[in-house]
Write an enzyme that holds these catalytic residues in place. Sequence first.
Site, PDB file in Angstrom:
ATOM      1  N   ARG A 181      -9.889  -5.793 -12.211  1.00  0.00           N
ATOM      2  CA  ARG A 181     -10.268  -7.067 -11.968  1.00  0.00           C
ATOM      3  C   ARG A 181     -11.544  -7.117 -11.189  1.00  0.00           C
ATOM      4  NH1 ARG A 181      -7.093  -9.272  -7.843  1.00  0.00           N
ATOM      5  NH2 ARG A 181      -9.030  -9.439  -6.482  1.00  0.00           N
ATOM      6  N   ASN A 224     -11.617  -4.167  -8.605  1.00  0.00           N
ATOM      7  CA  ASN A 224     -10.475  -3.728  -8.201  1.00  0.00           C
ATOM      8  C   ASN A 224      -9.878  -2.879  -9.345  1.00  0.00           C
ATOM      9  OD1 ASN A 224      -9.964  -5.323  -5.551  1.00  0.00           O
ATOM     10  ND2 ASN A 224     -10.686  -6.923  -7.191  1.00  0.00           N
ATOM     11  N   ASP A 257     -14.154  -9.334  -8.992  1.00  0.00           N
ATOM     12  CA  ASP A 257     -14.540 -10.300  -8.041  1.00  0.00           C
ATOM     13  C   ASP A 257     -15.955 -10.887  -8.284  1.00  0.00           C
ATOM     14  OD1 ASP A 257     -11.918 -10.274  -7.798  1.00  0.00           O
ATOM     15  OD2 ASP A 257     -11.910  -9.240  -6.004  1.00  0.00           O
ATOM     16  N   TYR A 302      -1.560 -14.732  -0.484  1.00  0.00           N
ATOM     17  CA  TYR A 302      -0.273 -14.247  -0.588  1.00  0.00           C
ATOM     18  C   TYR A 302       0.582 -15.394  -0.201  1.00  0.00           C
ATOM     19  CZ  TYR A 302      -2.769  -9.751  -1.483  1.00  0.00           C
ATOM     20  OH  TYR A 302      -3.904  -9.029  -1.907  1.00  0.00           O
ATOM     21  N   GLY A 307      -3.569  -6.837  -8.145  1.00  0.00           N
ATOM     22  CA  GLY A 307      -2.138  -7.386  -7.960  1.00  0.00           C
ATOM     23  C   GLY A 307      -1.730  -7.473  -9.337  1.00  0.00           C
TER      24      GLY A 307
END
Length: 370
Positions: free
Chosen positions: A318, A335, A320, A279, A339
């Site tokens: 998503r 996810n 990973d 981030y 985000g």
Amino acid sequence: MKIVVLYGGTSTERDVSLVTGRAVAGALTELGHDVLLVDPAVGDSPTGAREAIAAAAIGGKPPEPTGETGNALRAVAGAAVSGADVVFVALHGGTGEDGTVQGLLELAGKRYTGSGVLSCAIAMDKRASKLMFREAGVPTPDWRVVAGGSPGSPAGAGRSEPAGGFSARSCIVPGAPSFPVDLPRDLSPEQAASIAAELGGYPLIVKPNDQGSTVGLTVVQSEADLPEAIALAARYSRHVLVETFIPGRELTVAVLDGEPLPVVEIEPHSGLYDYESKYTSGRSDYTCPAKLPDDVAADLSELAVRAYAALGCAGYARVDFRLDDGHEPSCLEVNTVPGMTATSLVPMAAAAAGMTFPELTDRIIALALR
Ligand SMILES: Nc1ncnc2c1ncn2[C@@H]1O[C@H](COP(=O)(O)OP(=O)(O)OP(=O)(O)O)[C@@H](O)[C@H]1O
Ligand SMILES: [Mg+2]
């Protein structure tokens, strides 16, 4: 269309969610929708896209876990959600991503974006996800489960839980059943040695079973550091995973309506894709489409779709991965509320496929209404 964006919330990923929520609300407003934002940490006090709370910047550290569930019930039962045609769930982690808020939306008879109750619950629970991955033939690092603690209650976090025991307490849903653990939290030296041997030796990954944003995760280099890593992860979750460390590359695949988007490669400057690397701008490099041999990219895409399907995901998600030097992929997790800031990975993958951020949000809304 009247759209409510649920954002903020009470999880350790609150700050990230505030940014996702504002970005999504901005895009939907640009598309001409009538958008209100509602923060379940507060309750039913909607704001417009312009007035929405900004996370000053996503700080270098996540907020401390509080164990609070906020006012999600009031938020979902309130006038703003009641009057909406559809709800965009922009809550990361905690009750916004574990199926709990999705359950409230189901009870309220509201259409909402992304996956349903069961998929979210499984995806948020890494151990449950890994069992499903195995069943579906999606490779995932080997693991053991160690008893954790009780988020938001530092005293509770110190409790150890008998191996194989069920506890009536859960961090998210009071009274919900838990699952048996392989090992108690206070590992004996023999237990530590046997886990390490079974998982292929050090380094090992220690992480909470149900957090995001790399919160509470440690790369453990030797047995001496194992107790501290378990204690840290136990502050965030009732269960702690000890996982085989997969050296190599960091890749992620967004899946939109069951179809893979181009693979993204992430190269964190620190070597670990931790909260700051995720981030703080400039701390990681991203390449999309990732530079991979065609067959490896195709393999990752196929596995991502298989993982998405195994968990029964809907809309978008998503997935990973780690990719070792022999090009063997390992799936870490799915996810279900990834985000969605203008610089996040799913929008990046969508852009590589020729889709703008507003087009992506519009598609996600259309899928929710389908
Ligand atoms: N077994 C592993 N081997 C190597 N690295 C790992 C492993 N597990 C996790 N990591 C590293 O830690 C990061 C976070 O792990 P993971 O995706 O499991 O957790 P998360 O906190 O849920 O992440 P997210 O923010 O994607 O929700 C990974 O992206 C990876 O860089
Ligand atoms: Mg991850």
